[in-house]
Design a protein around this motif. Structure first.
Motif, PDB file in Angstrom:
ATOM      1  N   PHE A   1      77.112-116.491  44.241  1.00 55.49           N
ATOM      2  CA  PHE A   1      76.980-115.667  43.040  1.00 55.49           C
ATOM      3  C   PHE A   1      78.140-114.684  42.911  1.00 55.49           C
ATOM      4  N   PHE A   2      78.458-113.979  44.007  1.00 52.41           N
ATOM      5  CA  PHE A   2      79.544-112.997  43.940  1.00 52.41           C
ATOM      6  C   PHE A   2      80.905-113.679  43.776  1.00 52.41           C
ATOM      7  N   LEU A   3      81.077-114.847  44.367  1.00 51.07           N
ATOM      8  CA  LEU A   3      82.324-115.585  44.170  1.00 51.07           C
ATOM      9  C   LEU A   3      82.506-115.923  42.695  1.00 51.07           C
ATOM     10  N   VAL A   4      81.468-116.461  42.081  1.00 52.42           N
ATOM     11  CA  VAL A   4      81.545-116.803  40.659  1.00 52.42           C
ATOM     12  C   VAL A   4      81.770-115.549  39.816  1.00 52.42           C
ATOM     13  N   MET A   5      81.082-114.459  40.165  1.00 53.19           N
ATOM     14  CA  MET A   5      81.222-113.220  39.399  1.00 53.19           C
ATOM     15  C   MET A   5      82.653-112.680  39.474  1.00 53.19           C
ATOM     16  N   TYR A   6      83.236-112.644  40.669  1.00 59.44           N
ATOM     17  CA  TYR A   6      84.589-112.093  40.801  1.00 59.44           C
ATOM     18  C   TYR A   6      85.643-113.013  40.185  1.00 59.44           C
TER      19      TYR A   6
ATOM     20  N   MET B   1      89.985-110.769  32.921  1.00 67.92           N
ATOM     21  CA  MET B   1      91.138-109.876  32.926  1.00 67.92           C
ATOM     22  C   MET B   1      92.375-110.606  32.387  1.00 67.92           C
ATOM     23  N   LEU B   2      92.551-111.859  32.798  1.00 70.05           N
ATOM     24  CA  LEU B   2      93.681-112.640  32.284  1.00 70.05           C
ATOM     25  C   LEU B   2      93.546-112.901  30.795  1.00 70.05           C
ATOM     26  N   GLU B   3      92.313-113.200  30.343  1.00 73.43           N
ATOM     27  CA  GLU B   3      92.074-113.462  28.915  1.00 73.43           C
ATOM     28  C   GLU B   3      92.375-112.245  28.056  1.00 73.43           C
ATOM     29  N   VAL B   4      92.272-111.065  28.628  1.00 69.94           N
ATOM     30  CA  VAL B   4      92.532-109.842  27.875  1.00 69.94           C
ATOM     31  C   VAL B   4      93.992-109.405  28.019  1.00 69.94           C
ATOM     32  N   LEU B   5      94.508-109.430  29.238  1.00 76.71           N
ATOM     33  CA  LEU B   5      95.856-108.902  29.463  1.00 76.71           C
ATOM     34  C   LEU B   5      96.964-109.798  28.925  1.00 76.71           C
ATOM     35  N   ILE B   6      96.846-111.094  29.104  1.00 77.73           N
ATOM     36  CA  ILE B   6      97.932-111.991  28.663  1.00 77.73           C
ATOM     37  C   ILE B   6      98.128-111.941  27.151  1.00 77.73           C
ATOM     38  N   PRO B   7      97.066-112.144  26.329  1.00 75.67           N
ATOM     39  CA  PRO B   7      97.293-112.017  24.876  1.00 75.67           C
ATOM     40  C   PRO B   7      97.723-110.612  24.464  1.00 75.67           C
ATOM     41  N   GLY B   8      97.191-109.588  25.158  1.00 78.88           N
ATOM     42  CA  GLY B   8      97.603-108.219  24.835  1.00 78.88           C
ATOM     43  C   GLY B   8      99.078-108.002  25.063  1.00 78.88           C
ATOM     44  N   THR B   9      99.614-108.610  26.126  1.00 78.86           N
ATOM     45  CA  THR B   9     101.036-108.488  26.432  1.00 78.86           C
ATOM     46  C   THR B   9     101.867-109.338  25.473  1.00 78.86           C
ATOM     47  N   ILE B  10     101.434-110.563  25.230  1.00 78.12           N
ATOM     48  CA  ILE B  10     102.193-111.474  24.357  1.00 78.12           C
ATOM     49  C   ILE B  10     102.293-110.932  22.940  1.00 78.12           C
ATOM     50  N   PHE B  11     101.149-110.438  22.417  1.00 79.94           N
ATOM     51  CA  PHE B  11     101.127-109.971  21.028  1.00 79.94           C
ATOM     52  C   PHE B  11     101.432-108.483  20.889  1.00 79.94           C
TER      53      PHE B  11
ATOM     54  N   MET C   1      78.353-101.857  47.730  1.00 84.24           N
ATOM     55  CA  MET C   1      78.021-100.810  46.759  1.00 84.24           C
ATOM     56  C   MET C   1      79.291-100.151  46.224  1.00 84.24           C
ATOM     57  N   PHE C   2      80.241 -99.877  47.107  1.00 80.62           N
ATOM     58  CA  PHE C   2      81.485 -99.267  46.653  1.00 80.62           C
ATOM     59  C   PHE C   2      82.289-100.238  45.789  1.00 80.62           C
ATOM     60  N   SER C   3      82.231-101.541  46.106  1.00 81.90           N
ATOM     61  CA  SER C   3      82.948-102.504  45.264  1.00 81.90           C
ATOM     62  C   SER C   3      82.309-102.584  43.885  1.00 81.90           C
ATOM     63  N   GLU C   4      80.970-102.445  43.809  1.00 78.45           N
ATOM     64  CA  GLU C   4      80.304-102.408  42.513  1.00 78.45           C
ATOM     65  C   GLU C   4      80.773-101.192  41.713  1.00 78.45           C
ATOM     66  N   ALA C   5      80.890-100.053  42.390  1.00 80.26           N
ATOM     67  CA  ALA C   5      81.364 -98.843  41.723  1.00 80.26           C
ATOM     68  C   ALA C   5      82.810 -99.038  41.256  1.00 80.26           C
ATOM     69  N   ALA C   6      83.620 -99.687  42.073  1.00 77.77           N
ATOM     70  CA  ALA C   6      85.002 -99.952  41.677  1.00 77.77           C
ATOM     71  C   ALA C   6      85.062-100.901  40.483  1.00 77.77           C
ATOM     72  N   ASP C   7      84.167-101.902  40.486  1.00 77.09           N
ATOM     73  CA  ASP C   7      84.113-102.816  39.339  1.00 77.09           C
ATOM     74  C   ASP C   7      83.794-102.059  38.060  1.00 77.09           C
ATOM     75  N   ALA C   8      82.807-101.182  38.129  1.00 73.64           N
ATOM     76  CA  ALA C   8      82.434-100.401  36.939  1.00 73.64           C
ATOM     77  C   ALA C   8      83.579 -99.499  36.512  1.00 73.64           C
ATOM     78  N   ALA C   9      84.272 -98.899  37.478  1.00 72.98           N
ATOM     79  CA  ALA C   9      85.408 -98.042  37.141  1.00 72.98           C
ATOM     80  C   ALA C   9      86.527 -98.851  36.491  1.00 72.98           C
ATOM     81  N   LEU C  10      86.779-100.048  37.023  1.00 73.02           N
ATOM     82  CA  LEU C  10      87.813-100.907  36.459  1.00 73.02           C
ATOM     83  C   LEU C  10      87.459-101.322  35.040  1.00 73.02           C
ATOM     84  N   ALA C  11      86.207-101.656  34.836  1.00 71.53           N
ATOM     85  CA  ALA C  11      85.769-102.040  33.482  1.00 71.53           C
ATOM     86  C   ALA C  11      85.884-100.874  32.524  1.00 71.53           C
TER      87      ALA C  11
END
Length: 136
Positions: free
Chosen positions: A29-34, A41-51, A124-134
């Motif tokens: 589950f965590f492998l699929v989630m990460y 992240m790629l779907e958002v950053l690549i078009p954002g950079t290209i356009f 737990m800290f990785s979950e907090a980091a995920d939320a911070a990154l989002a």
């Protein structure tokens, strides 16, 4: 999204009573989630950079990607993968649905090996980091 994730955590803990199999379920589950987070992240950053999208444009694009990809995945997951099944545990006599979860958490914490506790604190800290990154 948070409701969906909370439901997944509660549901996945009841998939099996075998710790080895439960560990395999959670690892997968965590492998699929990460991997999904990385692809997003790629779907958002690549078009954002290209356009050359601005912050507001990137945020709009991120919301569009989230909605377009989440609706089909959530619909399929809720329709086909969350089926009715008998429960693996029951609420003990004298407890309520509000207290049984806290009691189980306390009992699990008392029975936990120190190395497992450190690992879970890392999650737990990785979950907090995920939320911070989002949020960023």
């Amino acid at each position: 999204y948070q409701l969906h994730v909370s439901t997944l955590y509660a549901y996945s803990a009841e998939l099996t009573k075998d710790p080895t199999q439960q560990s395999q379920f959670q690892s997968h589950f965590f492998l699929v989630m990460y991997v999904g987070m990385f692809v997003y992240m790629l779907e958002v950053l690549i078009p954002g950079t290209i356009f050359g999208l601005t912050d507001v444009g990137s945020a709009r694009w991120a919301v569009l990607v989230t909605v377009v990809t989440s609706i089909p995945f959530f619909a399929v997951a809720w329709k086909y993968f969350f089926r009715e099944r008998p429960s693996l545990s029951t609420i003990p006599q004298g407890q309520s649905l509000w207290t049984v979860g806290f009691t189980k958490l306390y009992q699990s914490h008392r029975a936990m090996e120190p190395c497992v506790e450190i690992f879970l604190r890392g999650i737990m800290f990785s979950e907090a980091a995920d939320a911070a990154l989002a949020t960023i």
